[in-house]
Design a protein around this motif. Structure first.
Motif, PDB file in Angstrom:
ATOM      1  N   UNK A 112       0.861  -1.191  -0.064  1.00  0.00           N
ATOM      2  CA  UNK A 112       0.009  -0.051  -0.122  1.00  0.00           C
ATOM      3  C   UNK A 112       0.702   1.331  -0.142  1.00  0.00           C
ATOM      4  N   UNK A 113       1.891   1.374   1.047  1.00  0.00           N
ATOM      5  CA  UNK A 113       2.512   2.586   1.329  1.00  0.00           C
ATOM      6  C   UNK A 113       3.695   2.569  -0.213  1.00  0.00           C
ATOM      7  N   UNK A 114       3.875   1.474  -1.008  1.00  0.00           N
ATOM      8  CA  UNK A 114       4.441   1.739  -2.336  1.00  0.00           C
ATOM      9  C   UNK A 114       3.626   2.256  -3.181  1.00  0.00           C
ATOM     10  N   UNK A 115       2.511   1.981  -3.366  1.00  0.00           N
ATOM     11  CA  UNK A 115       1.431   2.802  -4.051  1.00  0.00           C
ATOM     12  C   UNK A 115       1.418   4.174  -3.800  1.00  0.00           C
ATOM     13  N   UNK A 116       1.182   4.542  -2.623  1.00  0.00           N
ATOM     14  CA  UNK A 116       1.432   6.037  -1.996  1.00  0.00           C
ATOM     15  C   UNK A 116       2.517   6.584  -2.688  1.00  0.00           C
ATOM     16  N   UNK A 117       3.958   5.890  -2.513  1.00  0.00           N
ATOM     17  CA  UNK A 117       4.956   6.643  -2.809  1.00  0.00           C
ATOM     18  C   UNK A 117       4.788   6.794  -4.452  1.00  0.00           C
ATOM     19  N   UNK A 118       4.585   5.774  -4.998  1.00  0.00           N
ATOM     20  CA  UNK A 118       4.396   6.005  -6.462  1.00  0.00           C
ATOM     21  C   UNK A 118       3.374   7.312  -6.817  1.00  0.00           C
ATOM     22  N   UNK A 119       2.492   7.333  -6.188  1.00  0.00           N
ATOM     23  CA  UNK A 119       1.681   8.639  -6.524  1.00  0.00           C
ATOM     24  C   UNK A 119       2.297   9.785  -6.210  1.00  0.00           C
ATOM     25  N   UNK A 120       2.929   9.938  -5.051  1.00  0.00           N
ATOM     26  CA  UNK A 120       3.708  11.199  -4.365  1.00  0.00           C
ATOM     27  C   UNK A 120       4.760  11.581  -5.586  1.00  0.00           C
ATOM     28  N   UNK A 121       5.505  10.408  -5.911  1.00  0.00           N
ATOM     29  CA  UNK A 121       6.669  10.690  -6.653  1.00  0.00           C
ATOM     30  C   UNK A 121       6.230  11.428  -8.164  1.00  0.00           C
ATOM     31  N   UNK A 138      -5.497  13.364 -15.133  1.00  0.00           N
ATOM     32  CA  UNK A 138      -5.103  12.702 -16.306  1.00  0.00           C
ATOM     33  C   UNK A 138      -4.096  12.685 -17.346  1.00  0.00           C
ATOM     34  N   UNK A 139      -3.090  13.699 -16.774  1.00  0.00           N
ATOM     35  CA  UNK A 139      -1.776  13.364 -17.289  1.00  0.00           C
ATOM     36  C   UNK A 139      -0.750  12.514 -17.189  1.00  0.00           C
ATOM     37  N   UNK A 140      -1.153  11.738 -16.096  1.00  0.00           N
ATOM     38  CA  UNK A 140      -0.558  10.633 -15.613  1.00  0.00           C
ATOM     39  C   UNK A 140      -0.662   9.559 -16.510  1.00  0.00           C
ATOM     40  N   UNK A 141       0.355   8.729 -16.934  1.00  0.00           N
ATOM     41  CA  UNK A 141       0.378   7.904 -18.113  1.00  0.00           C
ATOM     42  C   UNK A 141      -0.743   6.781 -17.654  1.00  0.00           C
ATOM     43  N   UNK A 142      -1.111   5.943 -18.708  1.00  0.00           N
ATOM     44  CA  UNK A 142      -2.285   4.879 -18.259  1.00  0.00           C
ATOM     45  C   UNK A 142      -1.432   3.748 -17.505  1.00  0.00           C
ATOM     46  N   UNK A 143      -0.154   3.595 -18.034  1.00  0.00           N
ATOM     47  CA  UNK A 143       0.791   2.399 -17.165  1.00  0.00           C
ATOM     48  C   UNK A 143       0.788   2.781 -15.864  1.00  0.00           C
ATOM     49  N   UNK A 144       1.107   3.954 -15.513  1.00  0.00           N
ATOM     50  CA  UNK A 144       1.502   4.397 -14.126  1.00  0.00           C
ATOM     51  C   UNK A 144       0.156   4.534 -13.344  1.00  0.00           C
ATOM     52  N   UNK A 145      -0.997   4.935 -13.877  1.00  0.00           N
ATOM     53  CA  UNK A 145      -2.269   4.869 -13.404  1.00  0.00           C
ATOM     54  C   UNK A 145      -2.387   3.461 -12.897  1.00  0.00           C
ATOM     55  N   UNK A 190      -1.816  -1.175  -6.688  1.00  0.00           N
ATOM     56  CA  UNK A 190      -1.313  -1.236  -5.290  1.00  0.00           C
ATOM     57  C   UNK A 190      -2.258  -0.547  -4.101  1.00  0.00           C
ATOM     58  N   UNK A 191      -3.076   0.284  -4.352  1.00  0.00           N
ATOM     59  CA  UNK A 191      -3.923   1.092  -3.531  1.00  0.00           C
ATOM     60  C   UNK A 191      -5.175   0.513  -3.657  1.00  0.00           C
ATOM     61  N   UNK A 201       7.626  -6.599 -12.809  1.00  0.00           N
ATOM     62  CA  UNK A 201       7.328  -6.950 -14.073  1.00  0.00           C
ATOM     63  C   UNK A 201       6.278  -6.129 -14.634  1.00  0.00           C
ATOM     64  N   UNK A 202       5.819  -5.146 -14.007  1.00  0.00           N
ATOM     65  CA  UNK A 202       4.519  -4.385 -14.610  1.00  0.00           C
ATOM     66  C   UNK A 202       5.089  -3.485 -15.777  1.00  0.00           C
ATOM     67  N   UNK A 203       4.336  -3.368 -17.004  1.00  0.00           N
ATOM     68  CA  UNK A 203       4.751  -2.630 -18.065  1.00  0.00           C
ATOM     69  C   UNK A 203       5.331  -1.181 -17.763  1.00  0.00           C
ATOM     70  N   UNK A 204       4.656  -0.628 -16.810  1.00  0.00           N
ATOM     71  CA  UNK A 204       5.233   0.714 -16.677  1.00  0.00           C
ATOM     72  C   UNK A 204       6.849   0.531 -16.117  1.00  0.00           C
ATOM     73  N   UNK A 205       6.938  -0.299 -15.481  1.00  0.00           N
ATOM     74  CA  UNK A 205       8.556  -0.516 -14.790  1.00  0.00           C
ATOM     75  C   UNK A 205       9.425  -0.883 -15.812  1.00  0.00           C
ATOM     76  N   UNK A 206       8.959  -2.335 -16.744  1.00  0.00           N
ATOM     77  CA  UNK A 206       9.580  -2.495 -17.869  1.00  0.00           C
ATOM     78  C   UNK A 206      10.067  -1.446 -18.742  1.00  0.00           C
ATOM     79  N   UNK A 207       9.122  -0.660 -18.920  1.00  0.00           N
ATOM     80  CA  UNK A 207       9.247   0.325 -20.125  1.00  0.00           C
ATOM     81  C   UNK A 207      10.307   1.316 -19.552  1.00  0.00           C
TER      82      UNK A 207
END
Ligand SMILES: Cc1nn(C)cc1-c1nc2c(-c3cnn(Cc4ccccc4)c3)c(Cl)cnc2[nH]1
Length: 288
Positions: free
Chosen positions: A200-209, A236-243, A249-250, A265-271
């Motif tokens: 959960x906290x990793x999801x919050x961190x991703x959002x805040x970054x 809406x300006x956040x990419x769909x993979x990041x969304x 996670x949240x 292995x998520x596409x956003x990380x791989x990309x």
């Protein structure tokens, strides 16, 4: 692997103390050099008097030492040793050459997606290492992340980490923003000691970054309500993979959160993180 600072017994005279690097709720950190080896480190000084009135903080420090001393991972700040005198406890920590990550985040207001993805991949790798050792950090937030000289991030401050499962009475202080719903909701505290709180906290961190502020940032009461309902909006300006990775996670149900293996292995990380991918992107850009 270079294992500096080998002697088991340390004392203050072994170190030349440099400039103050920062201060936390309990104690201060100084730049330091071990005289015989010229090894540069960070010396965290905690006053025993302050700890006694900290409501069980002394146990937290003991836990921080016990847990962090046995960890060895490029994205986890090393604790090389500790010692104490009549009034103070000293932790000999790895020196992170580029300081506190949250200061970089505030200065840049938010990170570009490629940088955020690289930081989240490093966090996921460090959390995977911790969870395999049944250590739950439980306090993942920008303030507890430092940056090494090559821009790699390092989780620090294991004051809140626990060996799962654990029947610890935890008093929470500091920001609520990063607390998962299971730690907000009263009732059974079993889930407090489940590794999935760090997801959960990793999801919050991703959002805040990516956005520059936490997803449930509000008044304390409203923050708790919004966390309990996972009530957030992603610009809406956040990419769909990041969304997608944030939404996976949240998730209120800890068992339905994206496992760390799948985060990596998520596409956003791989990309953004796989070397070949970047070279391929560069190739593509050049060929246009
Ligand atoms: C600041 C700073 N600027 N630059 C260029 C490097 C640093 C740096 N800071 C650190 C620090 C460091 C400093 N403060 N803090 C926060 C803190 C202090 C006391 C208790 C709890 C938490 C950590 C460390 Cl541990 C380890 N390495 C560090 N490196």
């Amino acid at each position: 692997v270079d294992v500096p600072l080998v002697p088991k017994q340390f004392h203050l005279g072994m170190f030349e103390i440099g400039r103050p690097l920062g201060k936390g709720k309990f104690g201060r950190v100084y730049l330091a050099k071990e005289r015989s080896s010229n090894f540069i480190c960070a010396l965290k000084v905690l006053y025993k008097s302050e700890l006694q009135h900290g409501g069980g903080v002394e146990k937290q420090v003991r836990r921080e030492i016990e847990i962090q001393s046995n960890l060895r991972h490029p994205n986890i700040l090393k604790l090389y040793g500790h010692f104490h005198d009549s009034k103070r406890i000293f932790l000999i920590l790895e020196f992170a050459g580029k300081g506190e990550l949250y200061k970089h985040l505030r200065r840049e207001s938010r990170f570009p997606e490629w940088k955020a993805a690289q930081y989240i991949a490093q966090m996921a790798s460090a959390l995977q290492y911790l969870h395999r050792k049944h250590v739950i950090h439980r306090d993942i937030k920008p303030e507890n992340i430092l940056m090494g000289i090559h821009g790699e991030i390092k989780i620090s401050d294991f004051g809140w980490s626990v060996h799962a499962p654990n029947n610890r009475r935890a008093t929470l202080c500091g920001t609520l923003d990063y607390l998962p719903p299971e730690m907000i909701r009263s009732g059974s505290k079993d889930n407090w000691y489940n590794e999935k709180v760090d997801l959960w906290s990793l999801g919050v961190l991703t959002y805040e970054f990516l956005v520059g502020e936490a997803p449930f940032e509000d008044t304390p009461i409203m923050t708790q309500k919004r966390i309990a309902r996972a009530d957030m909006t992603i610009p809406e300006w956040v990419s769909k993979e990041a969304k997608d990775i944030i939404k996976r996670l949240l998730v209120l149900d800890p068992d339905k959160r994206l496992p760390l293996e799948e985060v990596l292995q998520h596409p956003w990380i791989i990309k953004h993180c796989v070397k070949g991918e970047r070279a391929a992107n560069r190739e593509k850009a050049l060929s246009k």
